[in-house]
Design an enzyme around this catalytic site. Structure first.
Site, PDB file in Angstrom:
ATOM      1  CB  THR A  16      -0.800   0.127   1.152  1.00 35.77           C
ATOM      2  OG1 THR A  16      -0.155  -0.096   2.409  1.00 35.77           O
ATOM      3  CG2 THR A  16      -1.849  -1.300   1.219  1.00 35.77           C
ATOM      4  N   GLY A  17       0.530   2.323  -0.688  1.00 34.35           N
ATOM      5  CA  GLY A  17       1.157   3.597  -0.579  1.00 34.35           C
ATOM      6  C   GLY A  17       2.533   3.388  -1.230  1.00 34.35           C
ATOM      7  CB  ALA A  18       3.641   0.733  -3.752  1.00 35.22           C
ATOM      8  CB  SER A  19       2.557   6.333  -5.956  1.00 30.49           C
ATOM      9  OG  SER A  19       2.379   7.064  -4.816  1.00 30.49           O
ATOM     10  N   GLY A  21       8.729   6.958  -2.474  1.00 31.03           N
ATOM     11  CA  GLY A  21       9.315   6.665  -1.220  1.00 31.03           C
ATOM     12  C   GLY A  21       9.625   5.227  -0.833  1.00 31.03           C
ATOM     13  CB  ILE A  22       9.356   3.412   2.265  1.00 31.14           C
ATOM     14  CG1 ILE A  22      10.526   4.414   3.042  1.00 31.14           C
ATOM     15  CG2 ILE A  22       9.567   2.063   2.924  1.00 31.14           C
ATOM     16  CD1 ILE A  22      10.118   4.495   4.493  1.00 31.14           C
ATOM     17  N   GLY A  23       7.451   2.871  -0.122  1.00 27.49           N
ATOM     18  CA  GLY A  23       6.691   1.881  -0.657  1.00 27.49           C
ATOM     19  C   GLY A  23       7.248   1.644  -2.173  1.00 27.49           C
ATOM     20  CB  SER A 147       7.490   5.722  12.676  1.00 26.90           C
ATOM     21  OG  SER A 147       8.223   6.809  13.077  1.00 26.90           O
ATOM     22  CE1 TYR A 160       3.777   8.849  10.635  1.00 32.06           C
ATOM     23  CE2 TYR A 160       5.608   9.250  11.915  1.00 32.06           C
ATOM     24  CZ  TYR A 160       5.008   8.348  10.857  1.00 32.06           C
ATOM     25  OH  TYR A 160       5.724   7.710   9.977  1.00 32.06           O
TER      26      TYR A 160
END
Length: 252
Positions: A16-19, A21-23, A147, A160
């Site tokens: 998820t959230g792979a567009s 950075g880390i993803g 995190s 966060y």
């Protein structure tokens, strides 16, 4: 151990959230190891396609899916689409997340809900949606990207830190629940990583953070991806319920 498990290179990973950075780094790491990759994104359609193109160079099956992970309905729609391509994930990486910087006294109720929903509700909904297939095949990997602040807490990042602390507890509890089914659940809790999330800090603030880190630098997304990859390996099957923090010695 169940010996009918499909070979590692025939497995599918959903990030998820792979567009970016880390993803994005995680997606490429798995593609380079010849796994099929599902790239989830919210709105960054072109960026997700760019990651997909990079992954396709490795000759694996790649698909992109868009969904607002705060919505169970959209996640179920995403699952239907994935299933219609015969690509239900053997490995789920709950990576999508948002940060919030500011004093707690200035946090609105809307800010609180959004940060908690994206960082905690979304992994809960995604896990609940995709774990039944893992349970039925008696094999699976769930890796939550948390995190360092979920472990130690950070001033001006209370919301966060709370969300990531919740994700760490979710990881430990679910690992116990799913262990009899051969599904491992772990969290990777990075320190400072060279991604867009750090752009909220100016150059002098970034330099100050680097001075606090014994290794003297931020992590690269690839370095986080390699740990996520390691935890997904069949030979990592005895590691579960752990929160592992690659942080350059910042927190020991």
């Amino acid at each position: 151990m169940n010996h009918t498990i499909k070979p590692f290179t025939e497995q599918t990973v959903l990030i998820t959230g792979a567009s970016r950075g880390i993803g994005a780094a995680i997606a490429e790491r798995f593609a380079s190891a010849r796994l099929n990759v599902i790239i989830h994104y919210l709105q960054s359609h072109e960026a997700a396609n760019e990651v997909a193109r990079t992954c396709m160079k490795y000759g694996v099956k790649v698909m992109t899916v868009s969904a607002d992970l705060q919505s169970k309905e959209q996640i179920l729609r995403m699952k239907d689409k994935i299933e219609s391509h015969g690509m239900l994930p053997d490995i789920l990486v709950n990576n999508a997340g948002i940060s919030h910087y500011g004093l707690l006294s200035d946090v609105s109720e809307e800010d609180w809900d959004r940060v908690i929903n994206v960082n905690m509700k979304a992994p809960f909904l995604c896990t609940q949606t995709f774990m039944p297939a893992m349970i039925s095949q008696k094999y699976g990997r769930i890796i939550n990207v948390s995190s360092i602040w979920g472990i130690s807490g950070a001033s001006c990042e209370v919301v966060y830190s709370t969300a990531k602390g919740g994700m760490n507890a979710f990881t430990k509890a679910l690992a116990k629940e799913l262990a009899p089914s051969g599904v491992t659940v772990n969290a990777v809790a990075p320190g400072a990583v060279q991604t867009d999330m750090m752009s909220t800090f100016d150059a002098s603030e970034q330099a100050e953070i680097e001075n606090d880190i014994p290794l003297g630098r931020f992590a690269l997304p690839d370095e986080i991806a390699s740990l996520v990859y390691f935890l997904s390996l069949p030979e990592s099957s005895y590691i579960t319920g752990q929160v592992i923090s690659p942080n350059g010695g910042w927190l020991t």
